[in-house]
Design a protein around this motif. Sequence first.
Motif, PDB file in Angstrom:
ATOM      1  N   LYS A 114       3.748  -0.181   9.265  1.00 35.33           N
ATOM      2  CA  LYS A 114       2.454  -0.838   9.519  1.00 35.33           C
ATOM      3  C   LYS A 114       1.862  -1.330   8.192  1.00 35.33           C
ATOM      4  N   LEU A 115       2.042  -0.515   7.139  1.00 36.06           N
ATOM      5  CA  LEU A 115       1.523  -0.915   5.819  1.00 36.06           C
ATOM      6  C   LEU A 115       2.193  -2.212   5.372  1.00 36.06           C
ATOM      7  N   ILE A 116       3.518  -2.250   5.533  1.00 33.23           N
ATOM      8  CA  ILE A 116       4.277  -3.431   5.100  1.00 33.23           C
ATOM      9  C   ILE A 116       3.840  -4.655   5.898  1.00 33.23           C
ATOM     10  N   LYS A 117       3.673  -4.479   7.191  1.00 33.91           N
ATOM     11  CA  LYS A 117       3.297  -5.595   8.078  1.00 33.91           C
ATOM     12  C   LYS A 117       1.958  -6.207   7.668  1.00 33.91           C
ATOM     13  N   ASN A 118       1.079  -5.361   7.176  1.00 33.63           N
ATOM     14  CA  ASN A 118      -0.301  -5.777   6.880  1.00 33.63           C
ATOM     15  C   ASN A 118      -0.482  -6.288   5.445  1.00 33.63           C
ATOM     16  N   ALA A 119       0.638  -6.456   4.692  1.00 33.83           N
ATOM     17  CA  ALA A 119       0.500  -6.828   3.265  1.00 33.83           C
ATOM     18  C   ALA A 119       1.360  -8.040   2.906  1.00 33.83           C
ATOM     19  N   ASP A 120       0.954  -8.759   1.841  1.00 31.09           N
ATOM     20  CA  ASP A 120       1.812  -9.807   1.268  1.00 31.09           C
ATOM     21  C   ASP A 120       2.698  -9.183   0.181  1.00 31.09           C
ATOM     22  N   LEU A 121       2.122  -8.206  -0.518  1.00 29.33           N
ATOM     23  CA  LEU A 121       2.852  -7.528  -1.601  1.00 29.33           C
ATOM     24  C   LEU A 121       2.563  -6.031  -1.503  1.00 29.33           C
ATOM     25  N   VAL A 122       3.597  -5.218  -1.680  1.00 28.21           N
ATOM     26  CA  VAL A 122       3.412  -3.759  -1.610  1.00 28.21           C
ATOM     27  C   VAL A 122       3.666  -3.144  -2.991  1.00 28.21           C
ATOM     28  N   ILE A 123       2.758  -2.273  -3.392  1.00 32.66           N
ATOM     29  CA  ILE A 123       2.974  -1.517  -4.635  1.00 32.66           C
ATOM     30  C   ILE A 123       3.652  -0.203  -4.260  1.00 32.66           C
ATOM     31  N   GLU A 124       4.818   0.046  -4.838  1.00 39.07           N
ATOM     32  CA  GLU A 124       5.538   1.315  -4.601  1.00 39.07           C
ATOM     33  C   GLU A 124       5.199   2.256  -5.737  1.00 39.07           C
ATOM     34  N   ALA A 125       4.557   3.388  -5.419  1.00 45.11           N
ATOM     35  CA  ALA A 125       4.220   4.400  -6.438  1.00 45.11           C
ATOM     36  C   ALA A 125       4.457   5.786  -5.854  1.00 45.11           C
ATOM     37  N   VAL A 126       5.668   6.006  -5.351  1.00 44.00           N
ATOM     38  CA  VAL A 126       5.968   7.289  -4.705  1.00 44.00           C
ATOM     39  C   VAL A 126       6.942   8.114  -5.556  1.00 44.00           C
ATOM     40  N   ASN A 127       6.956   9.416  -5.304  1.00 45.82           N
ATOM     41  CA  ASN A 127       7.960  10.272  -5.951  1.00 45.82           C
ATOM     42  C   ASN A 127       8.796  10.902  -4.844  1.00 45.82           C
ATOM     43  N   SER A 128       9.737  10.142  -4.341  1.00 48.05           N
ATOM     44  CA  SER A 128      10.456  10.604  -3.148  1.00 48.05           C
ATOM     45  C   SER A 128      11.953  10.386  -3.316  1.00 48.05           C
ATOM     46  N   PRO A 129      12.780  11.240  -2.689  1.00 48.37           N
ATOM     47  CA  PRO A 129      14.222  10.961  -2.707  1.00 48.37           C
ATOM     48  C   PRO A 129      14.547   9.680  -1.930  1.00 48.37           C
ATOM     49  N   ASN A 130      13.585   9.209  -1.093  1.00 46.27           N
ATOM     50  CA  ASN A 130      13.835   8.024  -0.261  1.00 46.27           C
ATOM     51  C   ASN A 130      13.269   6.729  -0.856  1.00 46.27           C
ATOM     52  N   THR A 131      12.925   6.749  -2.127  1.00 48.89           N
ATOM     53  CA  THR A 131      12.241   5.581  -2.711  1.00 48.89           C
ATOM     54  C   THR A 131      13.060   4.297  -2.556  1.00 48.89           C
ATOM     55  N   LYS A 132      14.377   4.414  -2.758  1.00 44.40           N
ATOM     56  CA  LYS A 132      15.234   3.229  -2.654  1.00 44.40           C
ATOM     57  C   LYS A 132      15.109   2.604  -1.258  1.00 44.40           C
ATOM     58  N   GLU A 133      15.106   3.452  -0.234  1.00 43.53           N
ATOM     59  CA  GLU A 133      14.997   2.959   1.157  1.00 43.53           C
ATOM     60  C   GLU A 133      13.623   2.317   1.376  1.00 43.53           C
TER      61      GLU A 133
ATOM     62  N   LYS B 218       8.648  -9.104   2.189  1.00 42.98           N
ATOM     63  CA  LYS B 218       7.432  -8.900   1.412  1.00 42.98           C
ATOM     64  C   LYS B 218       7.824  -8.589  -0.036  1.00 42.98           C
ATOM     65  N   SER B 219       7.000  -9.067  -0.970  1.00 41.57           N
ATOM     66  CA  SER B 219       7.272  -8.786  -2.383  1.00 41.57           C
ATOM     67  C   SER B 219       6.866  -7.352  -2.710  1.00 41.57           C
ATOM     68  N   VAL B 220       7.424  -6.844  -3.814  1.00 36.33           N
ATOM     69  CA  VAL B 220       7.155  -5.448  -4.178  1.00 36.33           C
ATOM     70  C   VAL B 220       6.943  -5.320  -5.681  1.00 36.33           C
ATOM     71  N   LEU B 221       5.974  -4.483  -6.049  1.00 34.52           N
ATOM     72  CA  LEU B 221       5.829  -4.084  -7.444  1.00 34.52           C
ATOM     73  C   LEU B 221       6.352  -2.649  -7.488  1.00 34.52           C
ATOM     74  N   ALA B 222       7.502  -2.450  -8.123  1.00 33.87           N
ATOM     75  CA  ALA B 222       8.171  -1.142  -8.074  1.00 33.87           C
ATOM     76  C   ALA B 222       7.904  -0.353  -9.346  1.00 33.87           C
ATOM     77  N   MET B 223       7.336   0.848  -9.191  1.00 33.80           N
ATOM     78  CA  MET B 223       7.103   1.718 -10.350  1.00 33.80           C
ATOM     79  C   MET B 223       8.288   2.655 -10.582  1.00 33.80           C
ATOM     80  N   SER B 224       8.981   3.058  -9.502  1.00 31.27           N
ATOM     81  CA  SER B 224      10.074   4.035  -9.663  1.00 31.27           C
ATOM     82  C   SER B 224      11.361   3.297 -10.020  1.00 31.27           C
ATOM     83  N   VAL B 225      11.402   2.798 -11.245  1.00 27.38           N
ATOM     84  CA  VAL B 225      12.466   1.877 -11.649  1.00 27.38           C
ATOM     85  C   VAL B 225      13.834   2.560 -11.673  1.00 27.38           C
ATOM     86  N   GLY B 226      13.828   3.868 -11.961  1.00 27.81           N
ATOM     87  CA  GLY B 226      15.095   4.619 -11.984  1.00 27.81           C
ATOM     88  C   GLY B 226      15.861   4.463 -10.675  1.00 27.81           C
ATOM     89  N   LYS B 227      15.126   4.266  -9.584  1.00 25.12           N
ATOM     90  CA  LYS B 227      15.753   4.152  -8.263  1.00 25.12           C
ATOM     91  C   LYS B 227      16.368   2.764  -8.050  1.00 25.12           C
TER      92      LYS B 227
END
Length: 275
Positions: free
Chosen positions: A66-85, A95-104
Amino acid sequence: MKPKKRKLKIGIVGCGAIGSRLAQSIKRDLKDDCQLSSIFDIDPSKSEKLQKTLSNKVIIAPTLDKLIKNADLVIEAVNSPNTKEIIKSIVSSKKSVLAMSVGKLLNAKNIFDIANKNNCTVLIPSGAIAGVDAIKAAKLAGIKSISITSRKPPRGLVGNPYCLKKGIDLLKISRETLIFSGKVSEAVTAFPQNINVAATIALAGDVEKILRVRIITSPKFKTNSHEIEMIGNFGKMITRTENLPCPDNPKTSYLAVLSGLQTLKQYCKGIFIGT
Ligand SMILES: NC(=O)c1ccc[n+]([C@@H]2O[C@H](COP(=O)([O-])OP(=O)(O)OC[C@H]3O[C@@H](n4cnc5c(N)ncnc54)[C@H](O)[C@@H]3O)[C@@H](O)[C@H]2O)c1
């Protein structure tokens, strides 16, 4: 009269230190270009806490979709094993993404391919280091050697599974100690929360095979610092940042948050300086 520009609808996934800071800054510094539409965190108490500091117009999305549907761009700032997904679902939804967890994003060529096919953008901030602009430029003429040496106080590494596995008792360290030396792929696996900047260098310079990563700790270090040395056909570069911690999370450098905000600002304005 100039037609009014439509504001970019931003969603934030992960309402921790970085997500919350960026939310506040969007509200304050980017209000003419962006509108924070919704936020989402796996821990509802985090999204509720953040929402209280924002306007009522910011919705807590019930799901990531729902978050993705409602946005033009999503900021990813999570600490999760599923970040890549999570990043993959964003670009797969065009949708475009600003990714903080670059290691993933190391070895995630498929994510870049999907983004390219779907005509959306993957924004990767430089984080808490200096010199990413030069690394990207140097790559064009060839990089011969490159290394990053990160110095971190022991308390910033407490609980790290690699240190526990290696029997490194961080709180007993009394002098400067090299706790890791190796490839970037090994570094991001061993220190998933601490060494995103090494992945940023690897991606910026396409230097995954030659990048050397060192992590040194000492009780004398009060803050995180990063030193990069690069030799290429352009000449030699040495940079060093001495970072103050983000007030909300001592493991995150303040400059990393600021670089995320600046990246978003440049994207909104369409003006890219030094990138
Ligand atoms: N690029 C850089 O230079 C840089 C610098 C610092 C941190 N980081 C990275 O940025 C990310 C965020 O850092 P932070 O300091 O804000 O961390 P944080 O621990 O303060 O916040 C992370 C938030 O993500 C939430 N979360 C975890 N799994 C989730 C999921 N599946 N869906 C939704 N939310 C989820 C947590 O509940 C938490 O609120 C981390 O991966 C960190 O490694 C990058």
